[in-house]
Motif scaffolding. Structure first.
Motif, PDB file in Angstrom:
ATOM      1  N   LEU A  98       0.839  -1.195   0.000  1.00  0.00           N
ATOM      2  CA  LEU A  98       0.000   0.000   0.000  1.00  0.00           C
ATOM      3  C   LEU A  98       0.879   1.252   0.000  1.00  0.00           C
ATOM      4  O   LEU A  98       1.984   1.243   0.579  1.00  0.00           O
ATOM      5  N   PRO A  99       0.447   2.323  -0.629  1.00  0.00           N
ATOM      6  CA  PRO A  99       1.217   3.582  -0.567  1.00  0.00           C
ATOM      7  C   PRO A  99       1.351   4.058   0.877  1.00  0.00           C
ATOM      8  O   PRO A  99       0.499   3.779   1.722  1.00  0.00           O
ATOM      9  N   GLU A 100       2.424   4.777   1.159  1.00  0.00           N
ATOM     10  CA  GLU A 100       2.631   5.294   2.503  1.00  0.00           C
ATOM     11  C   GLU A 100       1.493   6.227   2.903  1.00  0.00           C
ATOM     12  O   GLU A 100       0.882   6.893   2.060  1.00  0.00           O
ATOM     13  N   ALA A 101       1.240   6.264   4.187  1.00  0.00           N
ATOM     14  CA  ALA A 101       0.192   7.141   4.707  1.00  0.00           C
ATOM     15  C   ALA A 101       0.543   8.599   4.446  1.00  0.00           C
ATOM     16  O   ALA A 101       1.706   9.010   4.559  1.00  0.00           O
ATOM     17  N   VAL A 102      -0.462   9.377   4.092  1.00  0.00           N
ATOM     18  CA  VAL A 102      -0.289  10.822   3.883  1.00  0.00           C
ATOM     19  C   VAL A 102      -1.029  11.533   5.006  1.00  0.00           C
ATOM     20  O   VAL A 102      -2.259  11.442   5.111  1.00  0.00           O
ATOM     21  N   TRP A 103      -0.286  12.216   5.836  1.00  0.00           N
ATOM     22  CA  TRP A 103      -0.882  12.924   6.976  1.00  0.00           C
ATOM     23  C   TRP A 103      -1.092  14.395   6.639  1.00  0.00           C
ATOM     24  O   TRP A 103      -0.310  14.993   5.873  1.00  0.00           O
ATOM     25  N   PRO A 104      -2.109  15.008   7.204  1.00  0.00           N
ATOM     26  CA  PRO A 104      -2.347  16.440   6.952  1.00  0.00           C
ATOM     27  C   PRO A 104      -1.295  17.302   7.649  1.00  0.00           C
ATOM     28  O   PRO A 104      -0.518  16.823   8.485  1.00  0.00           O
ATOM     29  N   ALA A 105      -1.282  18.577   7.292  1.00  0.00           N
ATOM     30  CA  ALA A 105      -0.354  19.520   7.926  1.00  0.00           C
ATOM     31  C   ALA A 105      -0.690  19.676   9.398  1.00  0.00           C
ATOM     32  O   ALA A 105      -1.830  19.452   9.829  1.00  0.00           O
ATOM     33  N   TRP A 106       0.317  20.081  10.171  1.00  0.00           N
ATOM     34  CA  TRP A 106       0.132  20.287  11.614  1.00  0.00           C
ATOM     35  C   TRP A 106      -0.879  21.420  11.824  1.00  0.00           C
ATOM     36  O   TRP A 106      -0.688  22.534  11.353  1.00  0.00           O
ATOM     37  N   PRO A 107      -1.949  21.188  12.556  1.00  0.00           N
ATOM     38  CA  PRO A 107      -2.973  22.228  12.737  1.00  0.00           C
ATOM     39  C   PRO A 107      -2.575  23.256  13.801  1.00  0.00           C
ATOM     40  O   PRO A 107      -1.987  22.910  14.831  1.00  0.00           O
ATOM     41  N   ASP A 108      -2.909  24.491  13.551  1.00  0.00           N
ATOM     42  CA  ASP A 108      -2.666  25.569  14.508  1.00  0.00           C
ATOM     43  C   ASP A 108      -3.939  25.802  15.329  1.00  0.00           C
ATOM     44  O   ASP A 108      -5.038  25.438  14.911  1.00  0.00           O
ATOM     45  N   ALA A 109      -3.780  26.418  16.498  1.00  0.00           N
ATOM     46  CA  ALA A 109      -4.947  26.712  17.342  1.00  0.00           C
ATOM     47  C   ALA A 109      -4.554  27.715  18.415  1.00  0.00           C
ATOM     48  O   ALA A 109      -3.368  27.952  18.670  1.00  0.00           O
ATOM     49  N   ASP A 110      -5.570  28.301  19.043  1.00  0.00           N
ATOM     50  CA  ASP A 110      -5.393  29.204  20.184  1.00  0.00           C
ATOM     51  C   ASP A 110      -6.407  28.837  21.247  1.00  0.00           C
ATOM     52  O   ASP A 110      -7.558  28.506  20.949  1.00  0.00           O
ATOM     53  N   PHE A 111      -5.964  28.909  22.495  1.00  0.00           N
ATOM     54  CA  PHE A 111      -6.863  28.594  23.602  1.00  0.00           C
ATOM     55  C   PHE A 111      -7.782  29.768  23.932  1.00  0.00           C
ATOM     56  O   PHE A 111      -7.403  30.933  23.831  1.00  0.00           O
ATOM     57  N   LYS A 112      -8.971  29.421  24.376  1.00  0.00           N
ATOM     58  CA  LYS A 112      -9.875  30.345  25.048  1.00  0.00           C
ATOM     59  C   LYS A 112     -10.190  29.726  26.405  1.00  0.00           C
ATOM     60  O   LYS A 112     -10.659  28.591  26.479  1.00  0.00           O
ATOM     61  N   GLU A 113      -9.901  30.469  27.474  1.00  0.00           N
ATOM     62  CA  GLU A 113     -10.158  29.926  28.800  1.00  0.00           C
ATOM     63  C   GLU A 113     -11.655  29.897  29.074  1.00  0.00           C
ATOM     64  O   GLU A 113     -12.357  30.884  28.856  1.00  0.00           O
ATOM     65  N   TYR A 271       0.919   3.258  28.077  1.00  0.00           N
ATOM     66  CA  TYR A 271       0.345   2.199  28.899  1.00  0.00           C
ATOM     67  C   TYR A 271      -0.709   1.439  28.096  1.00  0.00           C
ATOM     68  O   TYR A 271      -1.758   1.977  27.767  1.00  0.00           O
ATOM     69  N   ASP A 272      -0.399   0.190  27.750  1.00  0.00           N
ATOM     70  CA  ASP A 272      -1.361  -0.708  27.104  1.00  0.00           C
ATOM     71  C   ASP A 272      -2.060  -0.043  25.919  1.00  0.00           C
ATOM     72  O   ASP A 272      -3.290   0.018  25.851  1.00  0.00           O
ATOM     73  N   ALA A 273      -1.281   0.455  24.985  1.00  0.00           N
ATOM     74  CA  ALA A 273      -1.836   1.194  23.849  1.00  0.00           C
ATOM     75  C   ALA A 273      -2.788   0.321  23.031  1.00  0.00           C
ATOM     76  O   ALA A 273      -2.529  -0.862  22.784  1.00  0.00           O
ATOM     77  N   TRP A 274      -3.879   0.950  22.607  1.00  0.00           N
ATOM     78  CA  TRP A 274      -4.885   0.284  21.774  1.00  0.00           C
ATOM     79  C   TRP A 274      -4.602   0.559  20.304  1.00  0.00           C
ATOM     80  O   TRP A 274      -4.077   1.610  19.934  1.00  0.00           O
ATOM     81  N   LEU A 275      -4.924  -0.386  19.450  1.00  0.00           N
ATOM     82  CA  LEU A 275      -4.876  -0.268  17.998  1.00  0.00           C
ATOM     83  C   LEU A 275      -3.459   0.048  17.494  1.00  0.00           C
ATOM     84  O   LEU A 275      -3.280   0.749  16.504  1.00  0.00           O
ATOM     85  N   VAL A 276      -2.460  -0.469  18.199  1.00  0.00           N
ATOM     86  CA  VAL A 276      -1.070  -0.272  17.780  1.00  0.00           C
ATOM     87  C   VAL A 276      -0.853  -0.790  16.356  1.00  0.00           C
ATOM     88  O   VAL A 276      -0.179  -0.169  15.549  1.00  0.00           O
ATOM     89  N   ASN A 277      -1.437  -1.944  16.073  1.00  0.00           N
ATOM     90  CA  ASN A 277      -1.425  -2.478  14.712  1.00  0.00           C
ATOM     91  C   ASN A 277      -2.878  -2.710  14.306  1.00  0.00           C
ATOM     92  O   ASN A 277      -3.434  -3.789  14.538  1.00  0.00           O
ATOM     93  N   PRO A 278      -3.535  -1.714  13.711  1.00  0.00           N
ATOM     94  CA  PRO A 278      -4.968  -1.848  13.390  1.00  0.00           C
ATOM     95  C   PRO A 278      -5.259  -3.040  12.496  1.00  0.00           C
ATOM     96  O   PRO A 278      -6.331  -3.645  12.599  1.00  0.00           O
ATOM     97  N   GLN A 279      -4.311  -3.357  11.605  1.00  0.00           N
ATOM     98  CA  GLN A 279      -4.511  -4.506  10.729  1.00  0.00           C
ATOM     99  C   GLN A 279      -4.725  -5.784  11.538  1.00  0.00           C
ATOM    100  O   GLN A 279      -5.528  -6.640  11.154  1.00  0.00           O
ATOM    101  N   ARG A 280      -3.999  -5.915  12.656  1.00  0.00           N
ATOM    102  CA  ARG A 280      -4.153  -7.118  13.468  1.00  0.00           C
ATOM    103  C   ARG A 280      -5.531  -7.132  14.175  1.00  0.00           C
ATOM    104  O   ARG A 280      -6.186  -8.181  14.262  1.00  0.00           O
ATOM    105  N   LEU A 311      -6.599   1.970   7.809  1.00  0.00           N
ATOM    106  CA  LEU A 311      -5.783   1.141   8.688  1.00  0.00           C
ATOM    107  C   LEU A 311      -4.336   1.605   8.683  1.00  0.00           C
ATOM    108  O   LEU A 311      -3.691   1.711   9.732  1.00  0.00           O
ATOM    109  N   LEU A 312      -3.814   1.867   7.511  1.00  0.00           N
ATOM    110  CA  LEU A 312      -2.409   2.281   7.400  1.00  0.00           C
ATOM    111  C   LEU A 312      -2.176   3.620   8.083  1.00  0.00           C
ATOM    112  O   LEU A 312      -1.157   3.827   8.758  1.00  0.00           O
ATOM    113  N   THR A 313      -3.108   4.554   7.936  1.00  0.00           N
ATOM    114  CA  THR A 313      -2.977   5.865   8.559  1.00  0.00           C
ATOM    115  C   THR A 313      -2.927   5.758  10.075  1.00  0.00           C
ATOM    116  O   THR A 313      -2.210   6.506  10.746  1.00  0.00           O
TER     117      THR A 313
END
Length: 409
Positions: A98-113, A271-280, A311-313
């Motif tokens: 499968l082609p490598e996963a393509v991730w979106p650009a890092w999103p920017d944000a600002d907090f509002k308290e 700690y006990d990560a879920w979906l580490v290998n989604p294919q599995r 799954l790959l993403t």
């Protein structure tokens, strides 16, 4: 200022409820699949698909035949279903990756308290409820900050990613405040589609819930990265670096966030990560294994090509090359042999092949939620290792004490 309610006794939410509310549709042909007897031809194709699927090959044609066979089977067309499954066996030759996963650009944000919360046991820790927007969705989370002035270089930043899919555990906020008091700023996103807290209470007249739907480790990564963007704009916080502490669903999200962050991620405690290998996890549901992905039938209700890309993403195993920081991977030893353990074995093999820095710790007698059981032997065992790991790779910085009025410098 609101007092944060922490019940004296609140059992840790169990685990595989993670992703239970990510969708409620069922792909036709998968109805009650775990309760029905699987025909031999069905299982033969599932078994044949397993190895190439786990290794990241494009098994779309064979997988489509399996789904088509399932639909024919529930329509009581047994001969046609068997023929379709046997046809699928012929489509597993000369497969391409499968082609490598393509991730979106890092999103920017600002907090509002939104408001401030208070834990009486931690008067020198400020807890803010904040909101921000990512992907046009309003999100909520917590920011824990020492009240003492920051050192010149700023406080190191920890991203805490919670387990399950029911919001931030109220009873864990004391643990986060304790860690903050050592000299960290900690941010904790509730993540899309989830309530702010597992035990909700009114804030400014309403209970806060993040917009969007649970996406099973896809959009949640953007929730974390955008919260990091906003946190780096806060005064007294080190810029463009962080470490992760995560559990279950959140540990899976945190590992992917670290992969997307590259050298900005300095350490990960998982700690006990879920979906580490989604294919599995996906294949385990196909072969009628334990139901550790409750919304799998819903995930399958999309074109097969989109499933494989999804799954790959979501797979840290197949994206481990992007990790650039040391990892401390915990796994409860009390349920050895589960898909959680098998997926971590997949990850460790890949990390070793790539010569990444990691430590894998099987916690004696630890169940999936052992880290939430404050004071238990498995939790104490792991938390000491976490302390040593963070001290080495991303240590806290002692707050600058406030001098009493009139005291000379």
């Amino acid at each position: 200022m609101l007092k944060l309610p922490i019940p004296a006794l609140l059992l840790a939410v169990a685990i595989t409820i993670t992703a239970a509310f990510a969708g409620d549709t069922v792909r036709p042909g998968l109805e009650n699949i775990e309760y029905s007897l699987a025909p031999a031809a069905d299982l033969a194709l599932v078994e044949a698909i397993g190895k190439p699927l786990l290794e990241g090959y494009d098994v779309e044609a064979a997988l489509q035949d399996w789904f088509d066979g399932r639909l024919l089977h529930v329509q009581n067309q047994a001969d046609a279903a068997n023929a379709k499954w046997k046809e699928g066996l012929t489509k597993l030759q000369n497969l391409q990756r499968l082609p490598e996963a393509v991730w979106p650009a890092w999103p920017d944000a600002d907090f509002k308290e939104v408001t401030n919360l208070k834990l009486s046991s931690y008067p020198k820790v400020k807890i803010q409820v904040v909101e921000w927007t990512v992907s046009k969705l309003k999100q909520y989370g917590l920011v824990f900050t020492p009240t003492d002035p920051a050192p010149e270089a700023g406080y190191p930043l920890l991203l805490y990613t919670h387990g399950a899919a029911f919001g931030i555990p109220n009873y864990f906020c004391g643990w986060l405040a304790e860690l903050t008091s050592k000299g960290y700023v900690i941010i904790a996103p509730a993540m899309r589609g989830e309530p702010l807290f597992q035990m909700q209470f009114s804030i400014n007249g309403r209970e806060l819930t993040c917009e969007g739907e649970i996406e099973n480790l896809e959009g949640e990564v953007d929730d974390c990265l955008s919260m990091l963007s906003a946190a780096w704009k806060l005064p007294g916080v080190r810029k463009n670096e962080f470490a992760v502490v995560g559990h279950s669903f959140g540990a899976g999200v945190g590992l992917l966030a670290a992969a997307r962050a590259g050298d900005r991620a300095k350490a990960v405690v998982s700690y006990d990560a879920w979906l580490v290998n989604p294919q599995r996890y996906y294949w385990d549901r196909m072969r009628r294994g334990a139901n550790n992905w409750l919304s799998w039938e819903d995930f399958c209700n999309q074109p097969v090509a989109d499933q494989l890309r999804g799954l790959l993403t979501r797979s840290i195993v197949h994206n481990a090359r992007h990790l650039q920081c040391p990892l401390l991977l915990f796994m409860g030893g009390a349920y050895d042999g589960s898909v959680f353990h098998l997926s971590h074995a997949d990850l460790c093999r890949e990390l070793k092949r790539l010569e990444k820095k990691y430590t894998y710790v099987l916690v004696p007698n630890g169940d999936h939620n052992f880290v939430l059981r404050e004071g238990s032997p498995p939790a104490l065992f792991a938390l000491q290792k976490q302390h040593d790991f963070l001290q080495k790779h991303y240590p806290p910085v002692s707050p600058t004490p406030v001098k009493p009025k009139g005291e000379k410098p």
